[in-house]
Design an enzyme around this catalytic site. Structure first.
Site, PDB file in Angstrom:
ATOM      1  CB  CYS A   1      -0.955   0.006   1.307  1.00 44.76           C
ATOM      2  SG  CYS A   1      -2.128   0.923   1.358  1.00 44.76           S
TER       3      CYS A   1
ATOM      4  CG  HIS B   1      -5.807  -2.511  -0.779  1.00 42.59           C
ATOM      5  ND1 HIS B   1      -4.197  -3.181  -0.576  1.00 42.59           N
ATOM      6  CD2 HIS B   1      -5.267  -1.122  -1.144  1.00 42.59           C
ATOM      7  CE1 HIS B   1      -3.831  -1.971  -0.393  1.00 42.59           C
ATOM      8  NE2 HIS B   1      -3.940  -0.967  -0.938  1.00 42.59           N
ATOM      9  CD  GLU B   2      -7.015   0.899  -4.057  1.00 41.64           C
ATOM     10  OE1 GLU B   2      -6.510   2.293  -3.128  1.00 41.64           O
ATOM     11  OE2 GLU B   2      -5.536   0.582  -4.326  1.00 41.64           O
TER      12      GLU B   2
ATOM     13  CG  HIS C   1      -6.977   3.242   1.681  1.00 38.93           C
ATOM     14  ND1 HIS C   1      -6.426   3.408   2.701  1.00 38.93           N
ATOM     15  CD2 HIS C   1      -6.924   2.003   0.321  1.00 38.93           C
ATOM     16  CE1 HIS C   1      -5.338   2.730   1.438  1.00 38.93           C
ATOM     17  NE2 HIS C   1      -5.279   2.202   1.236  1.00 38.93           N
TER      18      HIS C   1
HETATM   19 NI    NI Z   1      -4.100   0.940  -0.373  1.00 43.34          NI
END
Ligand code: NI
Length: 179
Positions: A101, A143-144, A147
Site C-alpha cells: 500500500c 483493497h481500495e 480505504h
Molecule cells: Ni492502499
C-alpha cells in the site's frame, strides 16, 4: 495541484469513514480525479483512494497499465474511477495473496480477500458501474474500497508471519515498489 502527498499509516485521516459523493460531473471532482491519477502514476500504484491524499470522499481509482513495471506478470485491470462503491462477495471462497500500500511504504503482507465479488457504484459522470470480477481485479477493488472505511490491509491480515519488508521478502524488487 498535480501530484499530492500520500498520507502514511498512523495519520488519523486514514481511519475515517469516507463521505458519499453527492455532486457528479463537477469541476471539483474532475480536478480531484486528475490529481489522484497523477499521484498514482507518479508512485507507480495500482490504485489510490481519496482518503490517502486526505480527501474525505468515497472515491477510488485503480487500474493496471500494460507497462506497469511493478506488476509485469499480473493481469490488466481496466482503468476505473469508482464513486460510492458497494462490494458484495459472490460465494464464500477466499484467497490469500501479497499486497502492499502506498500508505504503508516498504512493506508487504499476505492478505485474505474474497475470491469473487460484485461491485457497484458510479463513475465521475454519475453513470452506473456494475461488474462481477475475480482474482487480482477483485483484490485491488477490495483493497481500495477498504480505504473508504478506514481499513488498511494489515488490519485484514491473520498471519503476521507473512508480513515484512519488501526487499527482504522479495530480494531484487526495487525499494520504491509499493502499492
Ligand atoms: Ni492502499
Amino acid at each position: 495541484m498535480g501530484v499530492r502527498e500520500i498520507l502514511k499509516m498512523g495519520d488519523p485521516r486514514l481511519l475515517r469513514m469516507a463521505q458519499p459523493v453527492t455532486d457528479f460531473d463537477s469541476d471539483v471532482l474532475h480536478l480531484l480525479i486528475t490529481d489522484m491519477l497523477d499521484t498514482m502514476l507518479a508512485a507507480n500504484g495500482a490504485g489510490l483512494a481519496a482518503p490517502q491524499i486526505g480527501v474525505d470522499l468515497q472515491l477510488v481509482i485503480f487500474g493496471s497499465h500494460a507497462r506497469n513495471p511493478r506488476y509485469p506478470d499480473r493481469p490488466v485491470v481496466p482503468p476505473t474511477v469508482l464513486v460510492n462503491p458497494v462490494i458484495t462477495p459472490m460465494g464464500a471462497l477466499e484467497e490469500k495473496d501479497w499486497e502492499g500500500c502506498l500508505s504503508v511504504p516498504g512493506l508487504r503482507g499476505a492478505v485474505p480477500r474474497w475470491s469473487c465479488i460484485r461491485y457497484t457504484g458510479f463513475d465521475q459522470y454519475g453513470d452506473p458501474i456494475d461488474r462481477t470480477v475475480d482474482g487480482f481485479h477483485a483484490r485491488v477493488v477490495q483493497h481500495e474500497c477498504d480505504h473508504l472505511m478506514g481499513t488498511l490491509y494489515p488490519m485484514r491480515m491473520r498471519d503476521f508471519t507473512q508480513f515484512g519488508y519488501t526487499e527482504v521478502l522479495f530480494p531484487g524488487t526495487a525499494a520504491d515498489q509499493d502499492d
